[in-house]
Design an enzyme around this catalytic site. Structure first.
Site, mmCIF file in Angstrom:
data_model
loop_
_atom_site.group_PDB
_atom_site.id
_atom_site.type_symbol
_atom_site.label_atom_id
_atom_site.label_comp_id
_atom_site.label_asym_id
_atom_site.label_seq_id
_atom_site.Cartn_x
_atom_site.Cartn_y
_atom_site.Cartn_z
ATOM 1 N N LYS A 2 3.297 10.037 -10.337
ATOM 2 C CA LYS A 2 3.648 10.858 -11.506
ATOM 3 C C LYS A 2 2.428 11.072 -12.396
ATOM 4 C CE LYS A 2 6.759 7.914 -12.850
ATOM 5 N NZ LYS A 2 6.588 6.957 -11.755
ATOM 6 N N GLU B 288 3.173 3.775 -21.611
ATOM 7 C CA GLU B 288 2.413 3.590 -20.377
ATOM 8 C C GLU B 288 1.208 2.689 -20.614
ATOM 9 O OE1 GLU B 288 4.955 4.789 -17.995
ATOM 10 O OE2 GLU B 288 3.038 4.980 -16.990
ATOM 11 N N ARG B 289 0.325 2.585 -19.627
ATOM 12 C CA ARG B 289 -0.797 1.648 -19.729
ATOM 13 C C ARG B 289 -1.878 2.195 -20.659
ATOM 14 N NH1 ARG B 289 0.442 2.892 -14.669
ATOM 15 N NH2 ARG B 289 1.506 1.378 -13.340
HETATM 16 N N1 ATP Z 1 -2.213 13.072 -5.112
HETATM 17 C C1 ATP Z 1 -2.613 11.847 -4.739
HETATM 18 N N2 ATP Z 1 -3.575 11.725 -3.802
HETATM 19 C C2 ATP Z 1 -3.965 10.502 -3.404
HETATM 20 N N3 ATP Z 1 -3.459 9.335 -3.865
HETATM 21 C C3 ATP Z 1 -2.490 9.409 -4.806
HETATM 22 C C4 ATP Z 1 -2.016 10.657 -5.293
HETATM 23 N N4 ATP Z 1 -1.051 10.413 -6.231
HETATM 24 C C5 ATP Z 1 -0.936 9.068 -6.320
HETATM 25 N N5 ATP Z 1 -1.788 8.460 -5.465
HETATM 26 C C6 ATP Z 1 -1.920 7.010 -5.255
HETATM 27 O O1 ATP Z 1 -0.778 6.364 -5.849
HETATM 28 C C7 ATP Z 1 -1.216 5.462 -6.897
HETATM 29 C C8 ATP Z 1 -0.210 5.488 -8.048
HETATM 30 O O2 ATP Z 1 -0.269 6.791 -8.656
HETATM 31 P P1 ATP Z 1 0.327 6.944 -10.157
HETATM 32 O O3 ATP Z 1 -0.271 5.926 -11.070
HETATM 33 O O4 ATP Z 1 0.214 8.377 -10.524
HETATM 34 O O5 ATP Z 1 1.843 6.563 -9.893
HETATM 35 P P2 ATP Z 1 2.975 6.545 -11.032
HETATM 36 O O6 ATP Z 1 4.182 7.109 -10.425
HETATM 37 O O7 ATP Z 1 2.470 7.149 -12.296
HETATM 38 O O8 ATP Z 1 3.128 4.969 -11.210
HETATM 39 P P3 ATP Z 1 3.649 4.255 -12.561
HETATM 40 O O9 ATP Z 1 5.075 4.666 -12.720
HETATM 41 O O10 ATP Z 1 3.447 2.820 -12.239
HETATM 42 O O11 ATP Z 1 2.748 4.777 -13.660
HETATM 43 C C9 ATP Z 1 -2.579 6.010 -7.324
HETATM 44 O O12 ATP Z 1 -3.376 4.980 -7.891
HETATM 45 C C10 ATP Z 1 -3.145 6.506 -6.009
HETATM 46 O O13 ATP Z 1 -3.694 5.420 -5.270
#
Ligand code: ATP
Length: 467
Positions: free
Chosen positions: A161, A187-188
């Site tokens: 996300k 968030e962080r």
């Molecule tokens: N488009 C992308 N291409 C490559 N790797 C990705 C991509 N999107 C996410 N990732 C991988 O997934 C990991 C987590 O992504 P992200 O922090 O956006 O997740 P999130 O859903 O925001 O998690 P949280 O809810 O914990 O914040 C990233 O650090 C990366 O390693």
């Protein structure tokens, strides 16, 4: 901070329980949502949440209550929490009070507006059918965003996300003539710093305002930072008459802070432990995000889905407010199919022939039905193997797998850890690629050749035409 309206009163603290403070006042009591100040140099900010009896109000603190004690004087400012507004905020990172947290000078704001403002009357609202192209194939094809509308990205932890929000900022903020407003809720802190630097590097910071109430803040601050961000957005829309791109990461943390405040207030929890006022609180925030004749507020919101359960009350209530819902799938993320958009659960109210046109609508429906048929065939394939499939089904599987890979895309936001340069793909190129795959043109091409590319023509460039 509040502007003293001159009719301030003084009371005294009678109880301190964590972030919940009870204060006795002589009648008349300060109304709900009004701001109170107490502590050394009046640094502690309280917001009235309820009246316990004719002489006592119960408040939530928006910053640390560590040094508060019973008997301390409390001043009623006579107004709700106020937020500095004005073009002086551009390029700055603020907290829920509008104080700078980027190490820069104090904000010299021309005006202060209350963070709780009435909803725009129905007669003043403007709705449109304009699509907001993001340059991300999976989103532009399956969930076109509405300019002036509200879109959400739903997914559990770690599905992408935040990365997707950063990519949207990179793609849209440059081409976007308006103001970008980023609101971080719960968030962080690390992500706040990364966002600030990413905006600085991509040169969009001078047209942007960042406001944070991250997970290190007390529940009161996380509960009100979204309202403070909306006040800034409404100022740029109504006074500066600019379009605003409002990005919120993460709306679930707003709901979660409301749950904390509700529990601290001693209210009886509702279904799944959420606050009984979940729908009202969410509507008071989401319904302020709208467009008027003087400008639009286009919002993209990241929504954490607890335990990946889309039937969770927070997810279902947030879904109801959005015109486009992008669902990120953990299964696709685990297969490396980024952006991990689930094509069958992702949808947009803009995806109708009258808005996007027949060609886009037909292409999106054909992609969805091909991928749905592939889902149905997966059990047969896993039990009996591909050989047991009819020629038509084998063709469907071939197209579906190539579509899944074509809808992946290298992001600018992830260059530093994928090593692949980001790609911005126009809608026309996305539609052409899907149509050519659906026509079977790439049946003889190794499906890996379609993984993490931009437009379909990159295959020729990579010389991967043959198996
Ligand atoms: N488009 C992308 N291409 C490559 N790797 C990705 C991509 N999107 C996410 N990732 C991988 O997934 C990991 C987590 O992504 P992200 O922090 O956006 O997740 P999130 O859903 O925001 O998690 P949280 O809810 O914990 O914040 C990233 O650090 C990366 O390693």
């Amino acid at each position: 901070m509040a502007s003293d309206t001159g009719n301030s009163q003084s009371g005294n603290i009678v109880a301190v329980r964590g972030n919940v403070i009870d204060v006795r006042f002589p009648p008349p009591l300060p109304p709900r949502r009004d701001e109170l100040r107490t502590g050394v140099d009046e640094r502690v900010v309280l917001e009235v949440q309820s009246h316990l009896d004719t002489g006592t109000v119960r408040c939530i603190a928006l910053n640390s209550t560590r040094r508060l004690g019973r008997g301390m004087p409390v001043r009623h400012t006579g107004a709700t929490l106020m937020m500095p507004v004005g073009e002086a905020l551009l390029g700055r990172m603020l907290d829920v009070f509008g104080a700078p947290v980027d190490g820069g000078a104090a904000i010299e704001a021309s005006e202060h507006w209350p963070i709780h403002r009435p909803l725009l009357p129905l007669a003043d609202r403007a709705t449109g059918n304009e699509v907001f192209e993001t340059g991300i194939k999976a989103i532009d094809l399956l969930a076109p965003l509405e300019r002036g509308g509200k879109s959400g990205m739903f997914g559990g932890a770690g599905v992408g996300k935040t990365v997707l929000i950063n990519e949207l900022i990179n793609n849209m903020a440059e081409q976007y003539k308006g103001i970008s407003l980023f609101c971080g809720i719960g968030e962080r802190m690390r992500e706040a710093e990364e966002m600030y630097r990413a905006m600085q590097d991509s040169g969009v910071l001078e047209k942007a305002v960042l406001i944070y109430g991250q997970m290190n803040e007390p529940p009161g601050a996380r509960f009100r930072v979204g309202h403070a961000a909306l006040t800034i957005a409404e100022y740029f829309r109504d006074v500066v008459k600019r379009d605003v791109l409002l990005l919120i990461d993460n709306v679930f943390r707003f709901v979660q802070s409301g749950t904390e405040v509700s529990g601290l207030m001693g209210r009886i929890p509702s279904r799944v432990g959420y606050q009984p006022t979940l729908a009202t609180e969410l509507a008071a925030l989401e319904e302020r995000i709208c467009s008027s004749r003087s400008g639009s507020i286009t919002s993209v919101q990241a929504v954490y889905v607890p335990a990946d359960d889309l039937t969770d009350p927070s997810a279902t209530h947030i879904f109801a407010h959005l015109s486009a819902s992008i669902v990120l799938s953990r299964k696709r993320a685990s297969q490396g199919l980024y952006p991990a958009v689930d094509p069958l659960q992702t949808d947009s109210k803009m995806l109708t022939p009258t808005v996007v046109g027949q060609r886009h609508y037909r292409a999106a429906q054909a992609v969805r039905s091909t991928l749905a048929e592939y889902e149905d065939l997966k059990d047969i394939i896993s039990m009996l193997g591909m050989e047991e499939l009819s020629r038509e089904d084998r063709a469907t599987v071939s197209k579906a797998r190539r579509l899944e890979r074509f809808l992946t895309q290298p992001f600018f936001a992830t260059e530093q850890f994928t090593g692949k340069p980001g790609r911005l793909v126009a809608l026309e190129q996305t539609l052409e690629g899907c149509e050519r795959i659906l026509d079977g043109e790439f049946a003889g091409v190794n499906e890996k050749a379609l993984y993490m590319i931009g437009p379909i023509d990159e295959i020729e460039v990579k010389g991967e035409r043959n198996e």
